[in-house]
Every structure is written in C-alpha cells, then in structure tokens.
Design a protein around this motif. Structure first.
Motif, mmCIF file in Angstrom:
data_model
loop_
_atom_site.group_PDB
_atom_site.id
_atom_site.type_symbol
_atom_site.label_atom_id
_atom_site.label_comp_id
_atom_site.label_asym_id
_atom_site.label_seq_id
_atom_site.Cartn_x
_atom_site.Cartn_y
_atom_site.Cartn_z
ATOM 1 N N THR A 199 6.875 -15.364 -4.338
ATOM 2 C CA THR A 199 8.053 -14.322 -4.050
ATOM 3 C C THR A 199 9.021 -14.765 -2.883
ATOM 4 O O THR A 199 8.679 -15.304 -2.016
ATOM 5 N N LEU A 200 9.976 -14.709 -3.179
ATOM 6 C CA LEU A 200 11.175 -15.257 -2.434
ATOM 7 C C LEU A 200 11.859 -14.037 -1.650
ATOM 8 O O LEU A 200 11.982 -12.952 -1.859
ATOM 9 N N THR A 504 29.077 -33.389 -7.809
ATOM 10 C CA THR A 504 29.267 -33.694 -6.348
ATOM 11 C C THR A 504 30.627 -33.164 -5.806
ATOM 12 O O THR A 504 30.742 -32.453 -4.874
ATOM 13 N N ALA A 505 31.612 -32.897 -6.572
ATOM 14 C CA ALA A 505 32.840 -32.282 -6.152
ATOM 15 C C ALA A 505 32.469 -30.656 -5.985
ATOM 16 O O ALA A 505 33.052 -30.033 -4.936
ATOM 17 N N ASP A 506 31.729 -30.288 -6.803
ATOM 18 C CA ASP A 506 31.377 -28.785 -6.686
ATOM 19 C C ASP A 506 30.403 -28.606 -5.605
ATOM 20 O O ASP A 506 30.408 -27.461 -4.814
ATOM 21 N N ILE A 507 29.356 -29.570 -5.153
ATOM 22 C CA ILE A 507 28.522 -29.282 -4.164
ATOM 23 C C ILE A 507 29.401 -29.428 -2.868
ATOM 24 O O ILE A 507 29.113 -29.037 -1.884
ATOM 25 N N LEU A 508 30.307 -30.394 -2.522
ATOM 26 C CA LEU A 508 30.763 -31.170 -1.325
ATOM 27 C C LEU A 508 32.174 -30.580 -1.025
ATOM 28 O O LEU A 508 32.441 -30.383 0.245
ATOM 29 N N ASP A 509 33.029 -30.547 -1.798
ATOM 30 C CA ASP A 509 34.553 -30.685 -1.834
ATOM 31 C C ASP A 509 35.122 -29.300 -1.881
ATOM 32 O O ASP A 509 36.508 -29.175 -1.741
ATOM 33 N N ARG A 510 34.443 -28.051 -1.536
ATOM 34 C CA ARG A 510 35.360 -26.926 -1.561
ATOM 35 C C ARG A 510 34.699 -25.995 -0.591
ATOM 36 O O ARG A 510 33.310 -26.195 -0.109
ATOM 37 N N GLN A 511 35.503 -25.209 -0.132
ATOM 38 C CA GLN A 511 34.928 -24.060 0.921
ATOM 39 C C GLN A 511 34.223 -23.135 0.170
ATOM 40 O O GLN A 511 34.606 -22.589 -0.978
ATOM 41 N N ARG A 512 32.875 -22.706 0.517
ATOM 42 C CA ARG A 512 32.239 -21.641 0.163
ATOM 43 C C ARG A 512 32.530 -20.352 0.599
ATOM 44 O O ARG A 512 33.027 -20.240 1.646
ATOM 45 N N GLY A 513 32.447 -19.571 -0.224
ATOM 46 C CA GLY A 513 32.712 -18.099 0.070
ATOM 47 C C GLY A 513 31.697 -17.285 0.923
ATOM 48 O O GLY A 513 30.443 -17.582 0.892
ATOM 49 N N GLU A 514 32.053 -16.396 1.480
ATOM 50 C CA GLU A 514 31.284 -15.630 2.606
ATOM 51 C C GLU A 514 29.960 -15.255 1.895
ATOM 52 O O GLU A 514 28.854 -15.352 2.577
ATOM 53 N N THR A 515 30.076 -14.668 0.673
ATOM 54 C CA THR A 515 28.893 -14.283 0.207
ATOM 55 C C THR A 515 28.176 -14.930 -0.844
ATOM 56 O O THR A 515 27.309 -14.463 -1.499
ATOM 57 N N GLU A 516 28.830 -16.277 -1.167
ATOM 58 C CA GLU A 516 28.089 -16.966 -2.192
ATOM 59 C C GLU A 516 26.514 -17.402 -1.752
ATOM 60 O O GLU A 516 26.179 -17.622 -0.715
ATOM 61 N N ALA A 517 25.773 -17.309 -2.792
ATOM 62 C CA ALA A 517 24.219 -17.467 -2.635
ATOM 63 C C ALA A 517 24.273 -19.140 -2.571
ATOM 64 O O ALA A 517 24.710 -19.766 -3.302
ATOM 65 N N PHE A 518 23.276 -19.221 -1.521
ATOM 66 C CA PHE A 518 22.957 -20.988 -1.488
ATOM 67 C C PHE A 518 21.618 -21.120 -1.970
ATOM 68 O O PHE A 518 20.590 -20.400 -1.802
ATOM 69 N N PRO A 519 21.438 -22.352 -2.764
ATOM 70 C CA PRO A 519 20.188 -22.771 -3.422
ATOM 71 C C PRO A 519 19.127 -22.855 -2.281
ATOM 72 O O PRO A 519 17.616 -22.642 -2.637
ATOM 73 N N TRP A 520 19.363 -22.995 -1.060
ATOM 74 C CA TRP A 520 18.320 -23.247 0.095
ATOM 75 C C TRP A 520 17.669 -21.809 0.527
ATOM 76 O O TRP A 520 16.739 -21.830 1.335
ATOM 77 N N GLU A 521 18.509 -20.792 0.141
ATOM 78 C CA GLU A 521 17.971 -19.606 0.686
ATOM 79 C C GLU A 521 16.932 -18.775 0.002
ATOM 80 O O GLU A 521 16.596 -17.658 0.281
ATOM 81 N N VAL A 522 15.996 -19.932 -0.753
ATOM 82 C CA VAL A 522 14.488 -19.657 -1.278
ATOM 83 C C VAL A 522 13.768 -19.660 -0.011
ATOM 84 O O VAL A 522 12.715 -19.296 -0.046
ATOM 85 N N VAL A 523 14.301 -20.115 0.908
ATOM 86 C CA VAL A 523 13.591 -20.200 2.655
ATOM 87 C C VAL A 523 13.837 -19.216 3.409
ATOM 88 O O VAL A 523 15.346 -19.047 3.507
#
Length: 568
Positions: A199-200, A504-523
């Motif tokens: 459960t996450l 790599t470009a998608d992961i590193l080279d752009r400003q993330r949006g305020e509400t964008e979900a992140f893969p690490w938020e399983v924790v």
C-alpha cells in the motif's frame, strides 16, 4: 591437474547449507545449525566497504540474531560471481540477498553480480527464492530505478525492524512457504516496500526514543576496521544524523529528519569496547554537536588519533582549531557551496563572508598546511556575474591566508578548491529544477580553471559532468531507468547514456510542474511536499529560510515532521 567443478556442481556440493525450496522438508545443516543464510551484498571492493558505515550496522544487527547466518560479499565491479568473504560459499546458496546501496553508481555492480552468479537480475524472472532485498539511502531517496530488480526494499533505518523481517522470512522459507506468498503476507509490514504489492506510500521507519526525538539512539559505528580500509585502521563513528540547516540542495537534510545527535556516553562506550588506534568522526553537522570538543579531548587523553569530516566556518572557533592543531590535525575542510552570496542564499547556505575569511586567516595563523574548500556549480540561476564575484572572493581568501601567515615564511597553507556539479535530488526543494547541461557544466569548470590559475597555492579539482548527469538520471528516473542500467551492463555507462538520450532529456532537462507526480513518491519520508515547493520558490527568489529549531520538531509545524512523528 583434475577438472575444476562447474558452478552447478559446486552448488550441489554446498546445497546442504541451503534452506528448502517450497514444499521440501527443512534441511538439517550441521554447518549452519538450521539458521537462515543471509548474503550481505556490498558494492565496491573490500577497502571501500570497510570504510562504509551503513552495511556494517546491518551486519551487526543481523549477526547478533542466532537464527541468521550472515556473510559478507564485496562485489567489486560485479564482473565475477562472488564468493562469501567469510566462508567462500557460492552466492546462490543464500535464499536472502540483502544489498546495501548508498550511491546510484552501485546499481551496475549489483546487477552484474547477480547475472554473473546465475541469478536473474529481473524480479519477474525470479518467482522463487532467492529474495533480493535492497536497503540503504537509495531505498528511501528513490527506489523506482531498482524496482524491476528488487523483490523488496527496506525503507528507513535498519534498527527499526529489519531483523524481524529476516526472521519472518526464515520461518517462511523453512516452512516451505513460496516467495510470492511470503511477500504478500508482509507487504504492509512497517518499513517494507514490495513493488506491485505494498500500500503506497510506504512510510520510512526510524529508530527513535519517543520522549527524546533529537537523540541518536543507535549511533552507527564500524564493525570492521583494518589496513585495507580506505580510512586505514580507523573506526568510524556517527556523531549526528540529519542536519538542521535545511540547505536546499542536500538530500541528507530532508530524508534523515528529524536531525539527531549522539550521546557522548554512547560513543565513549563504543570506543572503549573496540579500542581502535584511530577514530573518524562522521556527520552532516559536526560543529553543531555540543559535545564535540569534550569528546575530542577525551580521545586525545587516551592517545586515540582522530579525523573529522567537513566543518562549518561559523563553528570553527579559536579554541577548537587550536586544539585540533595541538593534536596534529593539519587539514581542515570548509564548505562554500555557492559561487556568490546570491547563490548561497538560493541554496539556503547561511554563510557570513567575514566569518569565513576569519576562519581562513585563523587556519593559516595556527599552522594548518592544507585547507579544502568545497563549491557547487550548475545552479539553475547561475550567471557570469556569480563567477565574477567568486573570483573576487577567492582573492580575499588568498589575502586572508597571507595575513594569517604574517612574518612566518617557513610554513605555507595550500588551498584546494573542489567544485562539484549540482544534481537536483529527490525529496529536496530542487526536485522540480532542471539540471544544467554537460556543456554548461564544462563551461563553468573552464571559468574556474581560468580564475584559479592565477592564484598561487590554490589547486582546483572538479567532477566529471558526465558522471554528474548520470547520477542525475539514476536518482530522478522512474522504473524505466532500469533499462539504462541493463544497457550499461552490456557496454558501459557512456554507450548506455547515448542510447538513453530521449529519456535523459525528459528526466533532467525540463522544469517540473508544481503538481507533477514523482516516481520516488512511493515513499513517505515525512517532509511535506508543500514545504519543498515553498522552499523551491524561495530559492528562485534567493531568500533564506530558518532551519530546524534547536528544541526539535514539537510545535514547529513547518515541514509536517511533527505531525508525522505523532503517527509512529
């Protein structure tokens, strides 16, 4: 000479030490006495492993349990199937493989080791035992890139229940319970993240004394020392965990909250029991520890040598520095972080330039012969004017050194400026920021080279921008990033990164949006996303924020840790 036994033959010969497969009767193993064999996998060679604290804590905890038989495996670069450091046993005889992963670059030797030993690196290909458990900082910074490999992650501090998990697995394995059935039964155990089952989000677990949350109840200490260690013969001692200063680039200041100090009595007991020739003090905020000087005096009185990690300039007073010099300490490390005052405010690095220069002058006056300064380049807001300010400030540093030398001509304090590249890490305010391109980082390094070349007695050391970008991808990516590690296992990191350019470009080279979900938020580390976003905005405006209060989390309310701790 006789034929060398094959790997399969060796495994059959040693199979007496292996717990039964599901459905089999428990094996009676006179050599292990019915204990569960646990392989503790340590990326890197023995020398580096002996100077790393995290896995040694796990070894101490698990080896004290009579139902477990723990053995160490130093993985090197992962090209060869490893044998247990303690007994020489084959890795495949261990139904539980616990990997301590501290750095993203450790992903590759772990994957290679499993493949070399004949263990499928993908959990999808391992429906049966062995169970691969991943722990260490990566498990609660961002476990996503290793989720296709790991059957489970230990999220948080080992002292907070890891032994209980291992004993639960021992019972299941010896009772013939299939691995997937066992994982389903423990999927919501505190501190355990089972990809696809738990459960996450999974809450990080902490070893806290509820009535004293600012106390480091179980300070880490080296269980193994020796001449092969990177810090030869030194017993490493954890002085504090976490950091109250809330620098916005530093994951340790967020993922280890609340900040905690060790008790001097606990450290004295550890040193007296081990009686090491040398002690290395480890912590993110050494000069914040009120017992630092009394403990160092105690070590000196018993003729135990010591070394310290980085110090804060505002904590390096006359009394402490004079004592360090009396004890023979000749190298001091100070962190500058940003090239300009504006960038230091963006980083939330509270550094008074005059205090810093006074510390440099004091070091030179008292005979320090090597001063290390650390700097971070690659901030999103960096401009040429920041480097102009740095050039002027380094001139002031040289002048402060010369004032400290005074009339003395026989001693000279050399200075090394170490410049690392900013990697915007998960669970920091910088998690929304783009990372500077490799070309941009190289340009910054070139400017540093030009300005430092003119300064006598100052050497420049820089990181490889490629390595920094690689670390950025591995720390910020999702499960798709495991493909990058697989590609690297085939042909090395550089070739893999060329084939991973789009991702790599998608992961590193752009400003993330305020509400964008992140893969690490399983924790769930306990720090609110709202606080991190607010701090990112303050970084953009180069505005300082206060750090953690000296009295602890109770009543603070700034980051949500006070409410989070109440739910433990």
């Amino acid at each position: 000479m006789g034929r060398r036994p094959s790997g399969a033959e060796r495994r059959r010969e040693q199979s007496r030490g292996r717990p039964p497969r599901p459905g089999q009767a428990p094996a009676q193993t006179p050599d292990l006495g019915g204990r569960l064999p646990v392989a503790l996998l340590v990326p890197g060679d023995e020398g580096m492993g002996l100077s790393a604290l995290g896995w040694q804590v796990v070894h101490r905890l698990l080896s004290q349990e009579p139902g477990l038989a723990v053995e160490r495996f130093f993985l090197g670069k992962g090209f060869n199937a490893p044998a247990a450091h303690d007994s020489g046993r084959d890795l495949t005889l261990f139904p539980l493989m616990a990997a301590s992963v501290s750095f993203e670059e450790d992903f590759l030797p772990l994957l290679r080791t499993l493949a070399a030993a004949g263990v499928p690196p993908s959990r999808a290909e391992r429906p049966d035992y062995p169970l691969v458990l991943v722990g260490g900082p990566v498990a609660f910074l961002n476990p996503a890139p290793l989720a296709p490999l790991a059957d489970a992650f230990w999220v948080g501090e080992a002292e907070a229940g890891l032994t209980e998990f291992c004993l639960a697995m021992k019972r299941a394995a010896f009772d013939g319970v299939p691995k997937q059935e066992f994982l389903a039964s423990v999927k919501d155990m505190p501190g355990l993240y089972v990809p696809g089952m738990s459960t996450l989000p999974v809450r990080r677990v902490l070893a806290l004394e509820r009535d004293r949350p600012g106390l480091l109840a179980c300070p880490a200490a080296s269980g193994f020392t020796g001449p092969k260690a990177a810090f030869a013969d030194a017993m490493l001692l954890e002085i504090n965990r976490g950091c109250p200063h809330a620098c916005r680039f530093c994951a340790a200041g967020y993922i280890y909250r609340p900040p905690r100090h060790a008790r001097m009595d606990d450290l004295v007991r550890l040193v007296e029991e081990a009686a090491p020739p040398k002690v290395g003090l480890v912590g993110t905020a050494l000069t914040d520890w009120p017992d630092l000087l009394p403990f160092l005096r105690w070590l000196a009185d018993r003729k135990t040598k010591f070394s310290l990690s980085s110090l804060r300039a505002d904590g390096l007073g006359e009394e402490l520095l004079e004592f360090l010099r009396q004890c023979g300490i000749r190298t001091i490390t100070l962190a500058l972080e940003g090239a300009s005052e504006r960038l230091r405010r963006a980083a939330n690095k509270k550094l008074d330039a005059e205090v810093f220069l006074d510390a440099v002058e004091r070091c030179a006056r008292l005979g320090v012969n090597h001063l290390r300064l650390y700097l971070i380049i690659g901030w999103p807001w960096e401009t040429a004017e920041d480097y102009d300010e740095l050039e002027a400030f380094l001139g002031q540093v040289m002048a402060a050194r010369d004032r400290g030398h005074g009339a003395r001509t026989r001693e000279f304090m050399r200075i090394t400026l170490g410049a690392s590249c900013l990697v915007p890490k998960p669970f920091t305010p910088m998690q929304w920021a783009p990372m500077m391109s490799e070309a941009g980082l190289l340009a910054g390094q070139k400017r540093l080279t030009e300005m430092t070349r003119k300064l006598r007695g100052l050497a420049l050391h820089v990181d490889a921008p490629f390595q920094a970008r690689l670390q950025g991808v591995l720390s910020r990516g999702g499960e798709e990033t495991f493909r990058l590690v697989e590609l690297a296992a085939e042909g090395g990191w550089k070739k893999a990164m060329r084939r991973f350019e789009t991702e790599t470009a998608d992961i590193l080279d752009r400003q993330r949006g305020e509400t964008e979900a992140f893969p690490w938020e399983v924790v769930d580390i306990g720090v609110s996303r709202q606080l991190l976003w607010r701090e990112y905005g303050r970084a953009d405006r180069a505005v300082h924020s206060p750090g953690c209060p000296a009295l602890g989390c109770a009543g603070c309310g700034a980051c949500g840790m006070d409410r989070w701790l109440e739910q433990i």
